[in-house]
Scaffold this active site. Structure first.
Site, PDB file in Angstrom:
ATOM      1  N   ARG A  40       0.929  -1.090  -0.191  1.00 15.69           N
ATOM      2  CA  ARG A  40       0.066   0.562   0.107  1.00 15.69           C
ATOM      3  C   ARG A  40       0.776   1.114   0.103  1.00 15.69           C
ATOM      4  NH1 ARG A  40      -4.398   1.066   5.100  1.00 15.69           N
ATOM      5  NH2 ARG A  40      -3.055   1.540   6.020  1.00 15.69           N
ATOM      6  N   SER A 109     -13.238  -2.774   0.858  1.00 18.48           N
ATOM      7  CA  SER A 109     -13.187  -2.407   1.499  1.00 18.48           C
ATOM      8  C   SER A 109     -14.397  -2.147   2.532  1.00 18.48           C
ATOM      9  CB  SER A 109     -11.905  -0.512   2.474  1.00 18.48           C
ATOM     10  OG  SER A 109     -11.019  -1.519   2.021  1.00 18.48           O
ATOM     11  N   LYS A 138      -4.185   5.153   8.362  1.00 17.93           N
ATOM     12  CA  LYS A 138      -4.885   5.677   7.839  1.00 17.93           C
ATOM     13  C   LYS A 138      -5.461   6.600   7.758  1.00 17.93           C
ATOM     14  CE  LYS A 138      -7.885   3.393   3.891  1.00 17.93           C
ATOM     15  NZ  LYS A 138      -8.620   4.281   3.734  1.00 17.93           N
TER      16      LYS A 138
END
Lengths: 218, 218
Positions: A40, A109, A138
């Site tokens: 990521r 998600s 995040k």
């Protein structure tokens, strides 16, 4: 369902700890026994991301670990990743499936039960659910769902649930006990003093929590 | 070389003129005779971009126009676009080729002769060269190259050159005369009072300039 999609799931994030690259993080996680690695990086150019993905694909293939790519479906396709994790505003699951094929693992998600059910209906292979606990990793993560909603989602969907958000050595057993198939961690590994040891301990705690779940007949 | 890659090349940009969507712009450009349409949107989510690309693919296919996608190779692959335009920090050409196949048109943006030659060497099907003139459409565009450097690049590479940057009804004939295979425009169409008429005129002026070039034996 991919039988390998079980247990600790490490997401590399090289911004959390200066000096630790995606490669360093993945290498340590693999050395610590993790067999699910997600790359990521929201900031890297496609080209940088691609070269990193090539390296991680080789590294994970060597040990038979799953390699998943966050968001960038084109990169996942080109490097032959095992799958992708996509969000609510990314390509729809059927479009991703068309590109990656039937064997690809497509994770979606979700931050509420409704999104989780929608993801299942759309053909996702797993739901990434959270943030289960408060997280600073995040910045665009939504409201904390807590363990009860995680347990509810795990009951409600038939596909694996990958719990995410603020998962640490202190709470990972609870996540497994709530019924999550996997626990995705970022800072619990990336920011650990010893990333290899942290990975081992997280995996062990997860397994302990999961045994509790099995004992309860789930 | 794709024989259709010739003449006016319209890039949709729905931020330049509130109320004109990608669909509106492409429809007008096609109605005005343009047969090369590129979808460009740096801000849209992948999902929004994908749905727009699906519509533009249908629209362009109906009239036999080329449909190119800016940057997002995954979307290009899924919707079956004729090709992509990529930049210097996007996926390398060979990776894009792997994903889109031999028939895909892969254009690479370049802002100097060296980058143009590199793009050709890497296997690009065309070089997008510019900004030839000052432009306010693309904020990260580099220094203006001017017509002389455009002519130099057109001489130096064997693949088509798509000139871009500040091209208008006043200068498009010069771009064609300099040897460019295509002239890519954004605001010259998007911000025109009558987009259909503007497209027609741009195409006509380009052809006039190109005839001059042919007369000179190029």
């Amino acid at each position: 369902m991919n039988a390998q999609l079980k247990g600790l799931y490490v997401i590399t994030d090289q911004e959390l700890y200066p000096g630790r690259s995606h490669i360093d993080i993945a290498a340590a996680a693999i050395a610590g026994g993790c067999r699910i690695i997600q790359l990521r990086d929201k900031k890297a150019s496609d080209r940088q991301f691609y070269f990193t993905a090539c390296e991680l694909r080789d590294m994970t293939r060597r040990v038979g670990a799953l390699f998943l790519v966050n968001d960038r479906v084109d990169v996942a396709a080109v490097v032959g990743a095992d799958g992708v994790n996509i969000g609510q505003t990314d390509l729809p699951v059927d479009a991703v499936r068309k590109l990656l094929g039937d064997d690809a693992i497509i994770g979606v998600s979700a931050d509420c039960l409704e999104q989780a059910l929608e993801a299942q209906k759309a053909g996702a292979d797993y739901v990434g659910f959270g943030p289960v606990f408060p997280t600073t990793t995040k910045l665009d993560a939504g409201e904390v769902t807590g363990l009860d909603e995680l347990a509810l989602v795990c009951q409600a969907v038939d596909i694996p649930v990958v719990a995410i958000g603020g998962i640490s050595i202190e709470n990972i057993a609870l996540v497994a006990a709530a019924g999550a198939t996997c626990a995705a961690v970022v800072s619990a590994v990336v920011c650990a003093e010893d990333m290899v040891r942290a990975t081992e301990e997280l995996q062990r705690k997860f397994d302990e929590g999961a045994i509790g779940t099995i004992a309860k007949g789930r």
